[in-house]
Design a protein around this motif. Structure first.
Motif, PDB file in Angstrom:
ATOM      1  N   ALA A 124     -92.477 -33.994 -15.018  1.00 37.06           N
ATOM      2  CA  ALA A 124     -92.759 -34.267 -14.189  1.00 37.06           C
ATOM      3  C   ALA A 124     -92.038 -33.686 -13.161  1.00 37.06           C
ATOM      4  O   ALA A 124     -92.629 -34.582 -11.879  1.00 37.06           O
ATOM      5  CB  ALA A 124     -92.186 -35.834 -14.591  1.00 37.06           C
ATOM      6  N   LYS A 149     -89.570 -45.763  -9.947  1.00 42.62           N
ATOM      7  CA  LYS A 149     -90.963 -46.379 -10.843  1.00 42.62           C
ATOM      8  C   LYS A 149     -91.676 -47.423 -10.226  1.00 42.62           C
ATOM      9  O   LYS A 149     -90.038 -48.362  -9.971  1.00 42.62           O
ATOM     10  CB  LYS A 149     -90.807 -45.656 -11.856  1.00 42.62           C
ATOM     11  N   LYS A 179     -85.122 -42.865 -21.446  1.00 48.04           N
ATOM     12  CA  LYS A 179     -86.384 -42.620 -20.866  1.00 48.04           C
ATOM     13  C   LYS A 179     -86.985 -42.791 -19.670  1.00 48.04           C
ATOM     14  O   LYS A 179     -88.224 -41.793 -19.570  1.00 48.04           O
ATOM     15  CB  LYS A 179     -86.931 -43.617 -22.322  1.00 48.04           C
ATOM     16  N   ASN A 180     -86.366 -42.702 -18.959  1.00 46.05           N
ATOM     17  CA  ASN A 180     -86.578 -42.471 -17.869  1.00 46.05           C
ATOM     18  C   ASN A 180     -86.571 -41.283 -16.513  1.00 46.05           C
ATOM     19  O   ASN A 180     -87.023 -41.155 -15.793  1.00 46.05           O
ATOM     20  CB  ASN A 180     -86.461 -43.729 -16.729  1.00 46.05           C
ATOM     21  N   ILE A 181     -85.539 -40.710 -16.928  1.00 46.05           N
ATOM     22  CA  ILE A 181     -84.943 -40.308 -15.540  1.00 46.05           C
ATOM     23  C   ILE A 181     -84.493 -38.654 -16.685  1.00 46.05           C
ATOM     24  O   ILE A 181     -83.819 -37.737 -16.242  1.00 46.05           O
ATOM     25  CB  ILE A 181     -83.478 -40.545 -15.222  1.00 46.05           C
ATOM     26  N   ASN A 182     -85.249 -37.721 -17.099  1.00 49.29           N
ATOM     27  CA  ASN A 182     -84.981 -36.368 -17.720  1.00 49.29           C
ATOM     28  C   ASN A 182     -85.382 -35.243 -16.793  1.00 49.29           C
ATOM     29  O   ASN A 182     -84.522 -34.690 -16.756  1.00 49.29           O
ATOM     30  CB  ASN A 182     -86.017 -36.131 -19.173  1.00 49.29           C
ATOM     31  N   VAL A 183     -86.255 -35.936 -15.849  1.00 50.51           N
ATOM     32  CA  VAL A 183     -86.269 -34.904 -14.492  1.00 50.51           C
ATOM     33  C   VAL A 183     -84.738 -34.800 -13.943  1.00 50.51           C
ATOM     34  O   VAL A 183     -84.941 -33.218 -14.207  1.00 50.51           O
ATOM     35  CB  VAL A 183     -87.022 -35.731 -13.490  1.00 50.51           C
ATOM     36  N   ASN A 210     -95.097 -42.807 -10.541  1.00 56.00           N
ATOM     37  CA  ASN A 210     -93.626 -42.248 -10.798  1.00 56.00           C
ATOM     38  C   ASN A 210     -93.253 -41.326  -9.677  1.00 56.00           C
ATOM     39  O   ASN A 210     -93.740 -40.408  -9.567  1.00 56.00           O
ATOM     40  CB  ASN A 210     -93.635 -42.179 -11.403  1.00 56.00           C
ATOM     41  N   HIS A 212     -91.041 -38.870  -7.613  1.00 55.72           N
ATOM     42  CA  HIS A 212     -90.092 -38.244  -7.210  1.00 55.72           C
ATOM     43  C   HIS A 212     -89.281 -37.525  -5.730  1.00 55.72           C
ATOM     44  O   HIS A 212     -90.104 -36.282  -5.725  1.00 55.72           O
ATOM     45  CB  HIS A 212     -89.593 -36.954  -8.739  1.00 55.72           C
ATOM     46  N   ASN A 229     -96.738 -38.731  -9.079  1.00 53.36           N
ATOM     47  CA  ASN A 229     -97.156 -38.455  -9.738  1.00 53.36           C
ATOM     48  C   ASN A 229     -98.378 -40.163 -10.648  1.00 53.36           C
ATOM     49  O   ASN A 229     -97.591 -40.764 -10.478  1.00 53.36           O
ATOM     50  CB  ASN A 229     -96.170 -38.360 -11.193  1.00 53.36           C
ATOM     51  N   LYS A 237     -94.338 -45.250 -18.012  1.00 56.46           N
ATOM     52  CA  LYS A 237     -92.895 -44.751 -17.701  1.00 56.46           C
ATOM     53  C   LYS A 237     -93.127 -42.804 -17.394  1.00 56.46           C
ATOM     54  O   LYS A 237     -92.711 -42.256 -17.134  1.00 56.46           O
ATOM     55  CB  LYS A 237     -91.676 -44.990 -18.667  1.00 56.46           C
ATOM     56  N   THR A 238     -93.921 -42.055 -18.561  1.00 60.26           N
ATOM     57  CA  THR A 238     -94.115 -41.163 -17.971  1.00 60.26           C
ATOM     58  C   THR A 238     -95.104 -40.877 -17.508  1.00 60.26           C
ATOM     59  O   THR A 238     -96.023 -41.127 -17.269  1.00 60.26           O
ATOM     60  CB  THR A 238     -93.815 -40.579 -19.837  1.00 60.26           C
ATOM     61  N   SER A 239     -95.440 -39.498 -16.180  1.00 59.03           N
ATOM     62  CA  SER A 239     -96.098 -39.547 -15.318  1.00 59.03           C
ATOM     63  C   SER A 239     -97.423 -37.828 -16.336  1.00 59.03           C
ATOM     64  O   SER A 239     -96.944 -37.490 -17.249  1.00 59.03           O
ATOM     65  CB  SER A 239     -95.613 -38.116 -14.823  1.00 59.03           C
TER      66      SER A 239
HETATM   67  O1  LIG Z   1     -92.089 -38.928 -16.098  1.00 65.24           O
HETATM   68  C1  LIG Z   1     -91.646 -38.988 -15.320  1.00 65.24           C
HETATM   69  O2  LIG Z   1     -92.247 -40.032 -14.069  1.00 65.24           O
HETATM   70  C2  LIG Z   1     -89.881 -38.952 -15.721  1.00 65.24           C
HETATM   71  C3  LIG Z   1     -89.885 -39.432 -16.589  1.00 65.24           C
HETATM   72  O3  LIG Z   1     -89.627 -39.893 -17.701  1.00 65.24           O
HETATM   73  C4  LIG Z   1     -88.261 -38.681 -16.985  1.00 65.24           C
HETATM   74  O4  LIG Z   1     -87.628 -37.728 -16.278  1.00 65.24           O
HETATM   75  O5  LIG Z   1     -88.254 -39.329 -18.672  1.00 65.24           O
END
Ligand SMILES: O=C([O-])CC(=O)C(=O)O
Ligand SMILES: NC(=O)C1=CN([C@@H]2O[C@H](COP(=O)(O)OP(=O)(O)OC[C@H]3O[C@@H](n4cnc5c(N)ncnc54)[C@H](OP(=O)(O)O)[C@@H]3O)[C@@H](O)[C@H]2O)C=CC1
Length: 260
Positions: A124, A149, A179-183, A210, A212, A229, A237-239
């Protein structure tokens, strides 16, 4: 390219629609899907034309060259090693799993040994090219990501305006918000690592996107990127960009000409 897919949620269905129905990459198709909800198999296989299974052994034995993980960090922990051991390339979108340095090294070594590739899409965000170039030559000193977010994506608490939920290093951010900050972890892998990459997570009751905001500094200069996004329709939650980045990674896999 014959693809196997782990997980058939929001991103998984987007990929099935894009590849099997819309034909965005004419030489790529999702042949087999591994998912746990057997009751949806018939409907999904009629819609997308893939084979669905709930037995991971059967999934791996099917005629696939590349596996896309579009499930969870836990699914990466469970299946990534086995996928590579079976000689398949692997694309991981729940890249937060690789905040675990032991797992990261193990998967890298295994793929080198087997001659397979692991693809980690930008997800994302963007700007990884800048971090990779500056980090390589010791020109990168600091990296910060501020993620904002819609409040309901991040917390059950009532939020008036905005609330900072986290301020600290990336390895702790992904532990608390898997689930929200894999980025923040793809950013860490491209740049300074998950201990030095700083993260702020803000729940905001005024936004629907969302957002960033990345800032990197060093002797090379200063880099700023702000991305707003649109979320996916079925999982705010997911972009949307996360799904698009997987398609782009697939497209670039075998191309002779590489951009960026
Ligand atoms: O989709 C997004 O904006 C970021 C997100 O959830 C992730 O990094 O896990
Ligand atoms: N790198 C990046 O920038 C981004 C990464 N992501 C990550 O991508 C992943 C997918 O996102 P999204 O599609 O929106 O998530 P969803 O929650 O919509 O879908 C995830 C799916 O994975 C399935 N699943 C979970 N565990 C397993 C398992 N062990 N085996 C098989 N299937 C499993 C779930 O099915 P079930 O009903 O069985 O639980 C669910 O259908 C998430 O980890 C998310 O955090 C998202 C956005 C950006």
């Amino acid at each position: 390219m014959k693809i196997g897919l782990i997980g058939c949620g929001n991103i998984g269905k987007f990929l099935l629609q894009s590849l099997n129905c819309d034909g965005f990459l004419p030489d790529s198709r999702i042949e087999t899907v591994y998912m746990r909800k057997k009751q949806s198999f018939k409907e999904l296989s009629e819609r997308y034309g893939s084979h669905f299974c709930d037995d991971f052994g059967d999934f791996l034995q099917s005629d696939i060259d590349l596996v896309i993980e579009a499930a969870t960090i836990q699914a990466v922990r469970l299946y990534a090693r086995t996928v590579i051991e079976h000689g398949k390339d692997l694309l991981i979108i729940s890249v937060g799993a690789l905040a675990d340095n032991g797992l990261f090294k193990q998967l890298k070594q295994l793929s080198e040994l087997k001659g397979n590739k692991i693809h980690l899409p930008s997800g994302a965000i963007g700007g990884l090219d800048v971090l990779k170039a500056t980090q390589l030559t010791g020109q990168l000193e600091s990296v910060t990501i501020t993620t904002r977010k819609p409040a309901a994506s991040l917390t059950d608490k009532a939020v008036d305006n905005e609330l900072t939920l986290f301020d600290g290093p990336a390895f702790e951010a992904i532990r608390q918000f898997p689930k929200n900050i894999n980025v923040s972890i793809i950013l860490s892998l491209a740049g300074l690592g998950a201990e030095k990459t700083k993260v702020r997570i803000i729940a905001d009751s005024n936004v629907t996107k969302n957002i960033h905001c990345i800032e990197a500094t060093g002797p090379f200069g200063k880099f700023n990127l702000n991305i707003e996004n649109n979320p996916m329709p079925n999982n705010p939650k997911t972009s949307y960009l996360a799904g698009l980045s997987i398609l782009s990674t697939l497209k670039c896999r075998h191309e002779a000409l590489e951009i960026g």
